[in-house]
Design an enzyme around this catalytic site. Structure first.
Site, PDB file in Angstrom:
ATOM      1  N   SER A 143      44.196  34.949  45.477  1.00 28.83           N
ATOM      2  CA  SER A 143      43.918  36.101  44.630  1.00 28.83           C
ATOM      3  C   SER A 143      44.556  35.885  43.264  1.00 28.83           C
ATOM      4  O   SER A 143      45.484  35.078  43.114  1.00 28.83           O
ATOM      5  CB  SER A 143      44.515  37.363  45.269  1.00 28.83           C
ATOM      6  OG  SER A 143      44.529  38.450  44.376  1.00 28.83           O
ATOM      7  N   TYR A 157      50.652  42.138  49.861  1.00 27.37           N
ATOM      8  CA  TYR A 157      49.477  41.350  49.476  1.00 27.37           C
ATOM      9  C   TYR A 157      49.862  40.301  48.442  1.00 27.37           C
ATOM     10  O   TYR A 157      49.519  39.121  48.564  1.00 27.37           O
ATOM     11  CB  TYR A 157      48.403  42.290  48.923  1.00 27.37           C
ATOM     12  CG  TYR A 157      47.070  41.639  48.678  1.00 27.37           C
ATOM     13  CD1 TYR A 157      46.119  41.555  49.693  1.00 27.37           C
ATOM     14  CD2 TYR A 157      46.730  41.126  47.422  1.00 27.37           C
ATOM     15  CE1 TYR A 157      44.886  40.975  49.474  1.00 27.37           C
ATOM     16  CE2 TYR A 157      45.500  40.536  47.193  1.00 27.37           C
ATOM     17  CZ  TYR A 157      44.582  40.462  48.218  1.00 27.37           C
ATOM     18  OH  TYR A 157      43.361  39.875  48.003  1.00 27.37           O
TER      19      TYR A 157
END
Length: 253
Positions: A143, A157
């Site tokens: 990401s 995350y």
């Protein structure tokens, strides 16, 4: 990647979003694709769509956070196809309670189990076959938050995705001598179903400006099409309208 046309790709998180788009793009390029994920109905729909378009695909339901199941899936693929040329680790989640103020240990552990441990389990499962082949490519979907610490995705995350980046580079350090290579694919915001889990769901207009799943599918197929001498160590890709750079009402603190 040349191996007499027998190209087998295993895509986790293949039932939706980036994994689904990657599977479709790879199948369109002539790869035989095995899609894995937790929802059999979603996987079957992807297989049906690929088959309808003339591609070759099959499904193996899987929870990547369970090492014995991961190993069993890899063994099943090798028993049938004799090789695994590409692994796309696209299985990943986030949770609504994602700030330091409201995060729960259960949520943290779930993210670590799937976003990080699951990636490692799958890499380890394909490693013996790829080493024996002296050829193999792995694409780990990280990401933007795996390269740049950002507030919105939350600590769990952001941390797991940073770890995936480190894991990818460490793999290349050790396994390049065996002809293996891994790419850390780090997208900024992508309009996928995972957005529904956000505390504030972006509007349709905002999602239209984001990266779309097919953009990542094309990127995955591009990395996979490179000859074995090429290692695409890392790709950082974002929407041109990058909400991290542009202050809007929905991302303003």
């Amino acid at each position: 990647m040349s191996n007499n046309g027998k190209r087998l790709a295993w895509v986790t998180g293949g039932g939706s979003g980036i994994g689904e788009a990657g599977a479709e793009a790879l199948a369109a390029d002539g790869w035989t694709v095995v899609v894995s994920g937790r929802r059999k109905d979603a996987l079957d729909a992807v297989v049906a769509k690929i088959s309808k378009n003339g591609g070759k695909a099959e499904a193996i339901p899987l929870d990547v956070s369970k090492p014995p199941d991961v190993n069993k899936a890899a063994e099943q693929i090798l028993a049938k196809h004799g090789r695994i040329d590409l692994l796309v680790n696209s299985a990943g989640i986030n949770v609504p309670k994602r700030s330091w103020a409201d995060m729960e240990l259960e949520g943290w552990n779930k993210l670590v189990d799937i976003n990080l441990n699951g990636v490692l389990y799958c890499m380890r499962a394909v490693l013996p076959a790829m080493r024996a082949q002296k050829d193999g490519c792995i694409i780990n979907v990280s990401s933007w938050a795996g390269r740049h610490v950002s507030k919105m995705p939350g600590p769990a995350y952001t941390t797991t995705k940073h770890a995936v980046l480190a894991l990818t580079h460490s793999f290349n350090m050790d396994e390049c001598v065996n002809g293996l290579r891994a790419c850390c694919l780090s997208p900024g915001e992508v309009a996928t179903p995972i957005l529904k889990l956000r505390p504030v769901v972006p509007s349709e207009e905002e999602q239209a400006r984001m990266l779309q799943s097919e953009d990542l599918g094309r990127t995955i197929a591009f990395v996979a099409s490179m000859p074995p001498r090429v290692c695409m160590n890392e790709i950082l890709i974002s929407p041109t309208w990058n909400r991290g750079f542009v202050q809007t009402p929905s991302n303003r603190d």
